[in-house]
Each structure stands twice: as C-alpha cells, then as structure tokens.
Motif scaffolding. Structure first.
Motif, PDB file in Angstrom:
ATOM      1  N   SER A 309       0.616  -1.178   0.106  1.00  0.00           N
ATOM      2  CA  SER A 309       0.003  -0.160   0.205  1.00  0.00           C
ATOM      3  C   SER A 309       0.982   1.175  -0.121  1.00  0.00           C
ATOM      4  O   SER A 309       0.637   2.128  -0.762  1.00  0.00           O
ATOM      5  CB  SER A 309      -0.802  -0.114   1.329  1.00  0.00           C
ATOM      6  OG  SER A 309      -1.795  -1.041   1.221  1.00  0.00           O
ATOM      7  N   LEU A 312       2.463   1.641  -3.496  1.00  0.00           N
ATOM      8  CA  LEU A 312       1.880   2.141  -4.393  1.00  0.00           C
ATOM      9  C   LEU A 312       1.609   3.757  -4.323  1.00  0.00           C
ATOM     10  O   LEU A 312       1.571   4.439  -5.438  1.00  0.00           O
ATOM     11  CB  LEU A 312       0.419   1.299  -4.610  1.00  0.00           C
ATOM     12  CG  LEU A 312       0.582  -0.117  -4.971  1.00  0.00           C
ATOM     13  CD1 LEU A 312      -0.718  -0.846  -4.838  1.00  0.00           C
ATOM     14  CD2 LEU A 312       1.020  -0.239  -6.403  1.00  0.00           C
ATOM     15  N   GLU A 313       1.553   4.212  -3.141  1.00  0.00           N
ATOM     16  CA  GLU A 313       1.092   5.318  -2.784  1.00  0.00           C
ATOM     17  C   GLU A 313       2.521   6.269  -3.074  1.00  0.00           C
ATOM     18  O   GLU A 313       2.273   7.432  -3.875  1.00  0.00           O
ATOM     19  CB  GLU A 313       0.816   5.645  -1.369  1.00  0.00           C
ATOM     20  CG  GLU A 313      -0.531   5.247  -1.034  1.00  0.00           C
ATOM     21  CD  GLU A 313      -1.891   6.027  -1.292  1.00  0.00           C
ATOM     22  OE1 GLU A 313      -1.501   7.177  -2.159  1.00  0.00           O
ATOM     23  OE2 GLU A 313      -2.940   5.568  -0.945  1.00  0.00           O
ATOM     24  N   THR A 329      -5.964   7.237  -7.352  1.00  0.00           N
ATOM     25  CA  THR A 329      -5.539   6.055  -6.502  1.00  0.00           C
ATOM     26  C   THR A 329      -6.841   5.717  -5.707  1.00  0.00           C
ATOM     27  O   THR A 329      -7.587   6.462  -5.217  1.00  0.00           O
ATOM     28  CB  THR A 329      -4.426   6.236  -5.774  1.00  0.00           C
ATOM     29  OG1 THR A 329      -4.695   7.288  -4.599  1.00  0.00           O
ATOM     30  CG2 THR A 329      -3.140   6.760  -6.442  1.00  0.00           C
ATOM     31  N   ILE A 331      -6.479   2.897  -2.685  1.00  0.00           N
ATOM     32  CA  ILE A 331      -5.418   2.014  -2.442  1.00  0.00           C
ATOM     33  C   ILE A 331      -6.080   1.657  -0.839  1.00  0.00           C
ATOM     34  O   ILE A 331      -5.753   2.570   0.122  1.00  0.00           O
ATOM     35  CB  ILE A 331      -4.115   2.288  -2.690  1.00  0.00           C
ATOM     36  CG1 ILE A 331      -3.680   2.586  -3.590  1.00  0.00           C
ATOM     37  CG2 ILE A 331      -3.175   1.531  -1.728  1.00  0.00           C
ATOM     38  CD1 ILE A 331      -2.524   3.520  -4.001  1.00  0.00           C
ATOM     39  N   ARG A 345       8.526  -2.151  -7.335  1.00  0.00           N
ATOM     40  CA  ARG A 345       8.496  -0.866  -7.826  1.00  0.00           C
ATOM     41  C   ARG A 345       8.739  -0.812  -9.354  1.00  0.00           C
ATOM     42  O   ARG A 345       8.090   0.173  -9.960  1.00  0.00           O
ATOM     43  CB  ARG A 345       9.650  -0.006  -6.932  1.00  0.00           C
ATOM     44  CG  ARG A 345       9.670   1.331  -7.718  1.00  0.00           C
ATOM     45  CD  ARG A 345      10.626   2.119  -6.523  1.00  0.00           C
ATOM     46  NE  ARG A 345      10.501   1.829  -5.295  1.00  0.00           N
ATOM     47  CZ  ARG A 345       9.587   2.856  -4.296  1.00  0.00           C
ATOM     48  NH1 ARG A 345       9.102   3.814  -4.958  1.00  0.00           N
ATOM     49  NH2 ARG A 345       9.648   2.394  -3.093  1.00  0.00           N
ATOM     50  N   ILE A 348       5.580  -1.805 -11.093  1.00  0.00           N
ATOM     51  CA  ILE A 348       4.355  -0.574 -11.166  1.00  0.00           C
ATOM     52  C   ILE A 348       4.688   0.612 -12.132  1.00  0.00           C
ATOM     53  O   ILE A 348       3.980   1.146 -12.886  1.00  0.00           O
ATOM     54  CB  ILE A 348       4.241  -0.275  -9.830  1.00  0.00           C
ATOM     55  CG1 ILE A 348       3.737  -1.226  -9.226  1.00  0.00           C
ATOM     56  CG2 ILE A 348       2.926   0.940  -9.816  1.00  0.00           C
ATOM     57  CD1 ILE A 348       2.489  -2.034  -9.393  1.00  0.00           C
ATOM     58  N   ILE A 371      -4.985   3.639 -10.340  1.00  0.00           N
ATOM     59  CA  ILE A 371      -4.373   2.701  -9.631  1.00  0.00           C
ATOM     60  C   ILE A 371      -5.133   2.099  -8.177  1.00  0.00           C
ATOM     61  O   ILE A 371      -5.401   3.146  -7.473  1.00  0.00           O
ATOM     62  CB  ILE A 371      -2.874   3.355  -9.030  1.00  0.00           C
ATOM     63  CG1 ILE A 371      -1.927   3.656 -10.105  1.00  0.00           C
ATOM     64  CG2 ILE A 371      -2.256   2.248  -8.260  1.00  0.00           C
ATOM     65  CD1 ILE A 371      -0.623   4.125  -9.752  1.00  0.00           C
ATOM     66  N   CYS A 373      -5.708  -0.995  -5.151  1.00  0.00           N
ATOM     67  CA  CYS A 373      -5.379  -2.002  -4.520  1.00  0.00           C
ATOM     68  C   CYS A 373      -6.343  -2.453  -3.425  1.00  0.00           C
ATOM     69  O   CYS A 373      -6.490  -1.629  -2.529  1.00  0.00           O
ATOM     70  CB  CYS A 373      -4.001  -1.880  -3.794  1.00  0.00           C
ATOM     71  SG  CYS A 373      -3.041  -3.129  -3.103  1.00  0.00           S
ATOM     72  N   ILE A 386      -3.829  -5.714  -7.197  1.00  0.00           N
ATOM     73  CA  ILE A 386      -3.374  -4.613  -7.650  1.00  0.00           C
ATOM     74  C   ILE A 386      -3.837  -4.419  -9.182  1.00  0.00           C
ATOM     75  O   ILE A 386      -3.783  -5.296  -9.993  1.00  0.00           O
ATOM     76  CB  ILE A 386      -1.817  -4.533  -7.902  1.00  0.00           C
ATOM     77  CG1 ILE A 386      -1.380  -4.764  -6.365  1.00  0.00           C
ATOM     78  CG2 ILE A 386      -1.312  -3.072  -8.189  1.00  0.00           C
ATOM     79  CD1 ILE A 386       0.042  -5.021  -6.306  1.00  0.00           C
ATOM     80  N   VAL A 388      -3.823  -1.584 -12.316  1.00  0.00           N
ATOM     81  CA  VAL A 388      -3.392  -0.422 -13.061  1.00  0.00           C
ATOM     82  C   VAL A 388      -4.102  -0.036 -14.522  1.00  0.00           C
ATOM     83  O   VAL A 388      -3.996  -1.083 -15.362  1.00  0.00           O
ATOM     84  CB  VAL A 388      -1.880  -0.303 -13.255  1.00  0.00           C
ATOM     85  CG1 VAL A 388      -1.513   0.894 -14.111  1.00  0.00           C
ATOM     86  CG2 VAL A 388      -1.403  -0.625 -11.933  1.00  0.00           C
TER      87      VAL A 388
END
Length: 458
Positions: A309, A312-313, A329, A331, A345, A348, A371, A373, A386, A388
């Motif tokens: 989490s 992704l942020e 987002t 998430i 990373r 993504i 995005i 999650c 997840i 995207v």
C-alpha cells in the motif's frame, strides 16, 4: 462477486485435481484390481469347496441320524428318556415327533443345500424332509422314521454349516480395508519421487533453487534425480555467468553513451539538433536498461514482507509529478505481500510508463491512470489485487496475448511510440517470480487494465 462462489470454485478445482492426480489414479487402479481379485478368489473357492463341503455335511448328517436311530431302537424303553436328555446335553441333538400340524419352513434355497439334500436322501430315503424352522424354532431339521413313527431331529446350525454370508462379508470387508490401505501405501511410495520432482520443478519456476533430490532408489529414479540435480546446477551457473556478462554490457555500452552525451553537450550544434541527439541517446540508454531488467534474475531468497500500500502510494505520487500524467488512486491501507520491493516498484513503474506511452486519453494531451489495491478472499484464498488501468483506446481483444511477449509493440492499436517492446514482458516475468498471476484485458469504457493477484505476507 461474493466470496462464497470463489471458495466453491477453488474447492472444486482442488477436488478435480485430486481426482486426476497420479496418486488417486494408481490407488483406484490398485483398488479395482484387488476387488476383482478378491471377487474371483471367493467365487473360485466357493465353487471348488462346495462339493467336498456338501459331501462332508451330508455324511455328518447321515451318521448322526443313523447312530441316533440305532440308539433309540436298541435301547430299553425305560432308558430312552435318559438317552434323549443325554443327546441334548452332550451332542446338541433334539428329537421331536413329526406331526401333521407342524409349521414347517423350507430349507435355505442354495446350491449347497441342494447337494446336501441329494446326498442325504440317497442314504436315508427319498421321503426324508428338511427344514430351517419347525414350529417357529430355528435349526437344521431332518426327518427320520422308527418303524412306522416319524420324528424330527434338530441339529444346531453351527455343526453343519461353514461360514455364513455375513461372516464371509465381514472377512471380505476386513481383507478389503487392509488391501486398500496397502494400495494407498504402495501408491504413495510409487508417486513420492515424482512428487519431489514436481515440487523441485515448481521451485525453479518460481525463481528458487530447490534442495538436491535424493539420488538413490530404483535405477530409473536415481538417474532422473541425478539429471535434474545436474540441470539445476547448470542453470545456476548460467545465471551466474549471465550476471557477469550483463554487468560488462552495462559498463561497455553505457560508458560510450555517456561520452557521446557529453560531446553532444559541448558540440556547436543548433538547439533542435542537440535536443534530438540527446533524446536518441537517452532512448538508447533506456532500452539498455530494459534489456538488463528483463535478463536480471529475481531471487526468491531476497523476498521480504513489503508494504505494498505504501509502495503504491509513493509510486503514484512520483508519477503524478509528470506533466503528461493524471494519476488517481484507490488503495486500501496496510496491505503486505512477500516480494522484492525494488522489483515490485519496477513492475508498477513499467505499467505506468506503458500507459503514458500508449494509453493517452483520446482528445486530450495527457494520460489518465487509475491505480487500485484491495484484498479479496478469506483464509488460504486471500489475495492482494493490484489494478493499473488507463483511459486510452485499448488493444484489439485478439492481440492482448501478444502484449506479454518480448519485443512486441502493437503500435497500430496503441499509438506510435519508441521502445524495445519489453515493458510488459518485464512485468510478466517479475510477477511470475513472485508467485502471482497477471491478467490483461480491455477496460470498460476504453483503455487497458492490468490486474496482478498476489498472495499476502504471512
């Protein structure tokens, strides 16, 4: 979709695997073979022993009737009562007068009983009668005569019968259970080497180096395990050699590129020419980086719990600084997975970069990227999902599978852009090494949606 249907489908899939597994096939084949063998054995034994058994029981009945008849005939009348009492006490033989009003049940309707009747009647007379119950009293009843008087002689069934059907069924059940347990043990021993080999191959597919397989047992198993162990060592050596080669490639190619970039910066060129050459050099450097990322192995030993989490942020914030991106987002907080944070990373970032290049929102000069999650499922079926997605034109459905192949670019569908065609191939390779699933489909309303389903950290 609720959790209950997913759980049902997962359980059904596991049961289907169990039915089709080699262990169960071997077990069922051995079970069927044992059952047929037992049925054949019982049939043969019953057929072979029926004649001798009928002869032995018939002779026993004839002897008992003859001896009883002689004892009663030649004994003094005042002693017959004492003789009858002794026959009941010591021999289990009872004598009753045969009356016309007796309720007589027929004897068992079996081939063995038919043979016994034939043998006994041939010695005692064709008018000899048999019964399984007289006046509601069970036993083995045989009639005989003393002069003109008729009598019943009752014998205990245990004296003249072998195993009953219930006893046969009991012994057959005991033998069958023991045989099936043996079949299960044999199936386990047969399939154990294959199970080890399958587990080791699965470890390799997930990027882990399995423990060496035991090189003992039957010749075929020992040779297969030795070959597999040798293959694992060869693959490890290839990975080690490749890492060395890639390090050399990175140095040998990027050093001249850096020098070319410096020379372009110092050269007397027009601004347009300088920016074009700098763009080409940057693109070449990015392509080399993609090649290195695609070829770089992901070791499962480097996996640690990762706060996906927060990752992704952070990636979304960094991407939001790009002028051509609009990132939104959704998430859920505090979701953790097992993995390599650097590789996750990179996954993504590659998805966002792929959307930026090929998923520009029609009629605008920017790319919208969503995005999300969330956790789905319960217990062992729990997954961190997840997503995207962009809002571009998408990809023709019949060409979606081509996106995951290396060096594939669907420019006609997603807009012309430069690149090596390794972006989604890198993603797919890294996702597989993380024991996760990757799904690609067109988004409702336009655009491409990438969905990654990962097991949560324990």
């Amino acid at each position: 979709m609720t959790a209950a249907p997913r759980v049902s489908r997962a359980l059904a899939a596991r049961l289907a695997w169990a039915k089709s597994g080699l262990f169960w096939r071997t077990f069922l084949l051995l079970g069927v073979l044992i059952t047929l063998s037992m049925a054949s054995w019982v049939g043969i034994v019953s057929w072979v022993q029926r004649g001798p058994q009928a002869q032995a029981i018939g002779n026993q009945v004839i002897s008992i009737v003859t001896i009883t008849h002689a004892a009663l005939t030649h004994s003094a009348p005042e002693l017959r009562k004492e003789l009858l009492f002794e026959l009941v006490s010591n021999e289990g033989i009872r004598i009753f007068p045969l009356e016309v009003t007796d309720k007589v049940a027929p004897p068992p309707d079996t081939p063995l009983m038919d043979d016994i009747e034939s043998i006994v009647k041939s010695k005692l007379g064709s008018d000899t009668r048999f019964s399984s119950r007289v006046n509601d009293q069970p036993g083995f009843w045989v009639s005989f005569k003393i002069d003109d008087d008729k009598y019943w002689m009752m014998l205990e069934r245990e004296r003249i019968t072998g195993l009953t059907r219930v006893q046969w069924a009991g012994w057959a059940a005991v033998v069958g259970v023991l045989s099936l347990l043996g079949a299960g043990l044999i199936s386990s021993l047969i399939n154990l080497p294959l199970s080890r080999l399958t587990a080791a191959a699965r470890d390799i597919a997930r990027g882990r180096k399995p423990d060496p397989l035991p090189e003992k047992g039957p010749t075929e198993i020992a040779e297969a395990n030795h070959s597999f162990n040798q293959m694992v060592e060869d693959l490890a050596q290839v990975e080690s050699d490749r890492a060395v080669i890639l390090a050399g490639i990175s140095h040998d190619l990027r050093t001249p590129l850096a020098r070319m970039g410096l020379e372009v910066e110092m050269a007397d060129l027009s601004t347009e020419a300088r920016e074009g050459m700098q763009s080409d050099i940057a693109q070449m450097d990015a392509i080399i980086g993609q090649f290195l990322d695609y070829a770089k192995p992901t070791e499962a030993a480097t996996f640690v719990p990762v706060d996906i989490s927060a990752l992704l942020e952070e990636v979304a914030r960094e991407a939001g600084r790009t002028a051509s991106l609009r990132v939104s987002t959704d998430i859920a907080p505090d979701l953790h997975v097992m993995g390599n944070s650097t590789d996750l990373r990179r996954v993504i970032n590659n998805l966002i970069e792929n959307a930026r290049r090929y998923g520009t929102t029609p009629g605008t000069g920017y790319t919208e990227v969503d995005i999300a999650c969330h956790a789905q499922g319960l217990g062992p079926l729990r997954r961190v999902v997840i997503e995207v997605q962009d809002h571009g034109v998408g990809v023709p459905d019949d060409q979606i599978e081509q996106l995951l192949k290396p060096f594939t670019r669907l420019d006609t569908a997603r807009g012309q852009a430069n690149g090596s065609g390794l972006g989604l191939a890198i993603v797919e390779r890294a996702v597989t090494r993380h024991n996760a699933e990757l799904h690609v489909k067109n988004r409702d309303g336009g655009g491409l949606q990438i969905r990654i389903s990962m097991p949560p950290a324990a």
